[in-house]
Every structure is written in C-alpha cells, then in structure tokens.
Design an enzyme around this catalytic site. Structure first.
Site, mmCIF file in Angstrom:
data_model
loop_
_atom_site.group_PDB
_atom_site.id
_atom_site.type_symbol
_atom_site.label_atom_id
_atom_site.label_comp_id
_atom_site.label_asym_id
_atom_site.label_seq_id
_atom_site.Cartn_x
_atom_site.Cartn_y
_atom_site.Cartn_z
ATOM 1 N N GLY A 11 0.838 -1.193 0.000
ATOM 2 C CA GLY A 11 0.000 0.000 0.000
ATOM 3 C C GLY A 11 0.876 1.246 0.000
ATOM 4 C CE LYS A 39 0.413 3.587 13.747
ATOM 5 N NZ LYS A 39 0.895 4.205 12.528
ATOM 6 N N GLY A 75 6.805 8.148 12.778
ATOM 7 C CA GLY A 75 7.096 8.068 11.338
ATOM 8 C C GLY A 75 8.548 8.245 10.978
ATOM 9 C CE LYS A 82 1.814 6.770 15.734
ATOM 10 N NZ LYS A 82 1.401 7.980 15.020
HETATM 11 N N1 LIG Z 1 0.693 5.337 5.882
HETATM 12 C C1 LIG Z 1 1.498 5.903 6.773
HETATM 13 O O1 LIG Z 1 1.832 7.083 6.682
HETATM 14 C C2 LIG Z 1 2.034 5.096 7.926
HETATM 15 C C3 LIG Z 1 2.910 5.711 8.849
HETATM 16 C C4 LIG Z 1 3.437 4.959 9.894
HETATM 17 C C5 LIG Z 1 3.076 3.642 10.040
HETATM 18 N N2 LIG Z 1 2.199 3.084 9.137
HETATM 19 C C6 LIG Z 1 1.841 1.680 9.317
HETATM 20 O O2 LIG Z 1 2.277 0.957 8.170
HETATM 21 C C7 LIG Z 1 1.388 -0.121 7.907
HETATM 22 C C8 LIG Z 1 0.873 -0.029 6.477
HETATM 23 O O3 LIG Z 1 0.244 1.211 6.285
HETATM 24 P P1 LIG Z 1 -0.236 1.688 4.830
HETATM 25 O O4 LIG Z 1 -0.689 3.093 5.024
HETATM 26 O O5 LIG Z 1 0.795 1.392 3.816
HETATM 27 O O6 LIG Z 1 -1.509 0.749 4.619
HETATM 28 P P2 LIG Z 1 -2.294 0.466 3.246
HETATM 29 O O7 LIG Z 1 -2.030 1.534 2.262
HETATM 30 O O8 LIG Z 1 -3.689 0.174 3.638
HETATM 31 O O9 LIG Z 1 -1.613 -0.875 2.705
HETATM 32 C C9 LIG Z 1 -1.795 -2.124 3.304
HETATM 33 C C10 LIG Z 1 -1.230 -3.177 2.381
HETATM 34 O O10 LIG Z 1 -1.319 -4.436 3.025
HETATM 35 C C11 LIG Z 1 -1.931 -5.376 2.138
HETATM 36 N N3 LIG Z 1 -2.724 -6.306 2.932
HETATM 37 C C12 LIG Z 1 -3.688 -6.018 3.827
HETATM 38 N N4 LIG Z 1 -4.189 -7.157 4.329
HETATM 39 C C13 LIG Z 1 -3.523 -8.180 3.737
HETATM 40 C C14 LIG Z 1 -3.595 -9.591 3.816
HETATM 41 N N5 LIG Z 1 -4.487 -10.175 4.615
HETATM 42 N N6 LIG Z 1 -2.742 -10.314 3.060
HETATM 43 C C15 LIG Z 1 -1.855 -9.732 2.253
HETATM 44 N N7 LIG Z 1 -1.749 -8.391 2.130
HETATM 45 C C16 LIG Z 1 -2.574 -7.639 2.854
HETATM 46 C C17 LIG Z 1 -2.826 -4.559 1.219
HETATM 47 O O11 LIG Z 1 -3.013 -5.258 0.012
HETATM 48 P P3 LIG Z 1 -3.838 -4.657 -1.254
HETATM 49 O O12 LIG Z 1 -3.093 -3.418 -1.675
HETATM 50 O O13 LIG Z 1 -3.798 -5.712 -2.280
HETATM 51 O O14 LIG Z 1 -5.208 -4.351 -0.710
HETATM 52 C C18 LIG Z 1 -1.984 -3.297 1.047
HETATM 53 O O15 LIG Z 1 -1.076 -3.445 0.000
HETATM 54 C C19 LIG Z 1 0.318 -0.035 9.009
HETATM 55 O O16 LIG Z 1 0.696 -0.850 10.094
HETATM 56 C C20 LIG Z 1 0.366 1.421 9.429
HETATM 57 O O17 LIG Z 1 -0.085 1.635 10.755
HETATM 58 C C21 LIG Z 1 1.685 3.772 8.099
#
Ligand SMILES: NC(=O)c1ccc[n+]([C@@H]2O[C@H](COP(=O)([O-])OP(=O)(O)OC[C@H]3O[C@@H](n4cnc5c(N)ncnc54)[C@H](OP(=O)(O)O)[C@@H]3O)[C@@H](O)[C@H]2O)c1
Length: 428
Positions: free
Chosen positions: A13, A107, A136, A207
């Site tokens: 994602g 987290k 982050g 966090k």
């Molecule tokens: N976004 C931020 O700024 C940020 C900052 C700090 C920490 N985080 C942490 O980083 C992590 C990811 O965040 P994100 O924003 O990148 O989330 P996201 O955009 O929703 O991406 C999640 C990814 O995981 C895949 N996924 C979800 N369930 C799955 C499963 N059961 N099997 C295989 N793949 C699966 C999804 O696949 P599909 O694409 O095919 O649906 C997607 O590619 C989270 O823990 C979040 O708290 C994010």
C-alpha cells in the site's frame, strides 16, 4: 562487497510501494552505506493485479504472507500490512521463528504483542525493529536505544498524531469548531473516514507505550496508558488557552514517578513559546529528557509514504550492517512489569464548566474545589445564554485524584449543566 541481504515486503500500500520506490531511487547508495547489496526478492499483498505505480516484475509474488516469510530466498521481512492481529502477526511470528529479521511499521501489533514478539526474536537470534511505528520519519527509537543509551531517561513527551495536531492548529488559526475542521481534514485525506483511532488518542497511545517501554526498561503496557482524545475540545478552550499563553496539544507523557510508571495521552495545555507549543499542522515532535544529556527535541514528519519508507529502510540498513539491538533496548526477559502510577505528578489544570445561571453556582464550584484543597488561580465567566454560563478556571497545582473528586461533586450538583472538561497544564 559481501552477500546481499534478501528482503521480502508484505503489504504494497502507501508504505510498501514507497519502500520499493525508495530502494529503486537510492539502492546503490544504500548498499554502500550498508556494506552489502540490499535486494528485494519477494512481495505479497491482497490483490496481485492492482497497479501500485512501481515495477514489481523482478520480484516473486506470494498470496500468503506466511509463505512469504518462510521462503528460502528471504533473510529479512518488512511487514507493512497493518492490523494488530491476523496476517501481520502470523507473518511476523513465522519470520522470527525461522530466524529471519522483521522490520515493521505496525504500532498496534507491537503495543499489544511487543513483549512476546521481542522474546521470540531473541530466542531465534533475529532482529525486530520498528522505527517507523513511532513518529514516522523521526529516528527517535534509534535515539533512545543508541545515541541516548547511556542516560537514565527521566521523561519522554510527544505529539505523536498528525491528524490531531492538524485539527487543533486549524481550530486556533481559523476559529473553526472541531466538527468542521474534522470533516475538512477527512475531505483532504488527513483524517480517516473512521477517525476514532486518531482523535480518540489510541494511535498515539500505541506509540507512547512503545516509547515508554524502551525509555524505562518496562514491559509494553498499552492498557496502562491513560488515554483521552480531543473530541471534547471546543473553540472556547483553544481561545482561553491562547489568552493565557498556552496551546492545546494531544500530548503523550511517560515518566517514572515514586508511585510507578505514569503514561498519559491526553489533550494538555503547553506554553505557546515552548517547542511543543509551536508545533504546527501534521508535524510530530518527541522530547526525550535524560539525566546527563538534559532535554533533546526531535521534530519531523510523523507519517506519509516517504517518511515511513525512510524509517523502515534505515532499520534495514542497520540490520544489513550487522547492528544488533534488542527490540526495547534491553533483553526482553529483563524488561520489568511496571507499577502503574494512578495519580501522576501534580499539575495545574484548566477547567471548563457549564453552569446554571443562578446565584450561588460559583460558590458551589469554589466550595467543591476548596474541600479538596484546590485553589483557583484564574477564572472567567461568559455572558449566560439559554445553554447556561461558561466558566473557565485555572487551578493551582493539584493531584488528579483530588481534582476528580471535586469535579464529581460539581457534576452531581444541580448547578452543573454539562460534564466538566479538565485539561492538565503540562510543565514542558
Ligand atoms: N501510511 C502511513 O503514513 C504510515 C505511517 C506509519 C506507520 N504506518 C503503518 O504501516 C502499515 C501499512 O500502512 P499503509 O498506510 O501502507 O496501509 P495500506 O495503504 O492500507 O496498505 C496495506 C497493504 O497491506 C496489504 N494487505 C492487507 N491485508 C492483507 C492480507 N491479509 N494479506 C496480504 N496483504 C494484505 C494490502 O493489500 P492490497 O493493496 O492488495 O489491498 C496493502 O497493500 C500499518 O501498520 C500502518 O499503521 C503507516
């Protein structure tokens, strides 16, 4: 150069695609800094066909994240799927059990299962790192476990949720109320459609629990974080705080008191002139105080594709170099179960009361506070209307338990028309 570090990415994602993009941009420099090539071998996500704006053609694909973790051509797994349990935890456990390193941004998973996962990592001689999970792009876990590791940490504070800070700063800047700023933030993509994890303080509390465990050598105690969100903050509170020389921030504070570990994630008043008070928009800040170093302040982007990928790949480079640091700074079996401090350190409080416009209402309030030994520093009253009179009070220092008893008496009395709001004035 020595043999490559072979990496699998689970989740493609925002963060996962950002990691692929960053490695494509800086792979050569990263390899020089790591002393060995870094090579993505396999990836996994839910839907294989989705266009993610990055070239995945050179990597093997796994539908099942656990199978990804068990592949023979993987040394390190990056977990960026999210979710406290489910596939993220299953994948992390499978990787660590197989002696593979895990770098995660999750987290929620660590706040609930950090102790067990750290133990599993150490048992299997693997590393578990999570810089991206806390603030982050700011390298604050690295600061705690490395640069400041010689100190006794006395206090850690942080503005750890960009959405909340954005809402609070927009309210002050434009004079909007909470609901209208929240819906504007949702339209701009700064707040989730279900914002409760952010505005309810839970995301930031996850966090803080990780920071506190690492700072004080205690087991992660998420349930011990006293958590309040920003939903009850009104424009009147923000304007009163400004008049008094303060700003309202959703502030995390962790400190070891004589009663035990105090962990709070609550909206607080902080001096407008302080580093925390000056923090604008979605930016995060972490303040770490050590007995020898004094106060250190870290500021930067707390989320987003680039900052999160930056933190993840910083951890990956450390592991590739051979750096070995326990997940919470000391071996997992040396982390102690914290006593929870119920009352916390004494502080002055800001109170917002909505009172019936009847003679004696203020005397009831003053009496309830005086009965608990709480004296009033400042008080303001608005012109009463059909909703009653707004009374804003700043107390002198008091313990929280005494204040709660006084507020309980006020709430039960007929003069109180709405539940009072009490915000701590934090000495930062
Ligand atoms: N976004 C931020 O700024 C940020 C900052 C700090 C920490 N985080 C942490 O980083 C992590 C990811 O965040 P994100 O924003 O990148 O989330 P996201 O955009 O929703 O991406 C999640 C990814 O995981 C895949 N996924 C979800 N369930 C799955 C499963 N059961 N099997 C295989 N793949 C699966 C999804 O696949 P599909 O694409 O095919 O649906 C997607 O590619 C989270 O823990 C979040 O708290 C994010």
């Amino acid at each position: 150069m020595s043999h490559p570090l072979r990496i699998a990415i689970a989740g493609l994602g925002t963060v996962g695609a950002g990691i692929v993009r960053m490695m494509a941009t800086h792979g050569t420099t990263m390899a020089m800094r790591a002393g060995r090539p870094l090579e993505i071998t396999a990836v996994s996500a839910r839907s294989r066909g989705k266009d993610r704006g990055v070239d995945l053609s050179a990597f093997a694909w796994e539908d099942d994240p656990v199978a990804l973790a068990r592949r023979d051509d993987v040394d390190l797994v990056i977990e960026v799927m999210g979710g406290e349990d489910g596939p993220a935890k299953a994948l992390t456990e499978a990787a660590l059990a197989a002696g593979k390193h895990v770098v995660t941004a999750n987290k929620a998973m660590l706040a609930h299962h950090g102790q067990a996962l750290a133990t599993l990592a150490e048992k299997n001689d693997a590393m578990l790192r999570y810089e991206a999970a806390v603030a982050g792009g700011i390298p604050v876990m690295k600061a705690l476990t490395e640069g400041l590791a010689a100190n006794g940490i006395t206090r850690v504070m942080g503005v750890l949720n960009g959405t909340c800070n954005y809402i609070l700063t927009q309210m002050e800047e434009h004079g909007y109320d909470y609901e209208s700023v929240l819906s504007a933030a949702q339209e701009k993509g700064y707040a989730e459609a279900d914002p409760s994890f952010d505005v309810g303080g839970i995301d930031a509390a996850h966090k803080l629990a990780l920071l506190a465990a690492t700072a004080f050598g205690t087991r992660v105690d998420f349930d011990g974080v006293q958590t309040e969100g920003i939903e009850q903050i009104s424009l009147a509170d923000i304007l009163m705080a400004r008049d008094l020389g303060y700003r309202i921030k959703l502030l995390g504070v962790a400190q070891m008191t004589s009663e035990g570990l105090e962990q709070r994630m609550q909206p607080c008043l902080v001096p407008a002139q302080s580093a925390l008070g000056g923090l604008q928009s979605v930016t995060n800040m972490v303040v770490i105080e050590g007995d020898f170093v004094g106060q250190t302040v870290f500021q930067g982007p707390g989320a987003g594709e680039g900052p999160t990928a930056s933190a993840i790949l910083g951890d990956v480079i450390d592991i590739a170099r051979g750096l070995r640091v326990p997940a919470f700074g000391i071996p997992a079996d040396r982390l102690t179960a914290p006593n929870r401090s119920a009352d916390g350190a004494a502080a002055a409080y800001y109170l917002r009361l909505t009172l019936d416009d009847t003679p004696g209402a203020l005397a009831t309030v003053a009496g309830a506070l005086a009965a608990e030994g709480i004296s009033i520093d400042q008080m303001r009253q608005s012109e009463p209307d059909e909703n009653g009179a707004l009374v804003l009070i700043v107390t002198h220092e008091t313990g929280r338990a005494a204040l709660d008893r006084a507020l309980n008496v006020i709430t039960q009395s007929p003069v109180s028309l709405k539940a009072p709001v009490a915000l701590r004035i934090e000495n930062v």
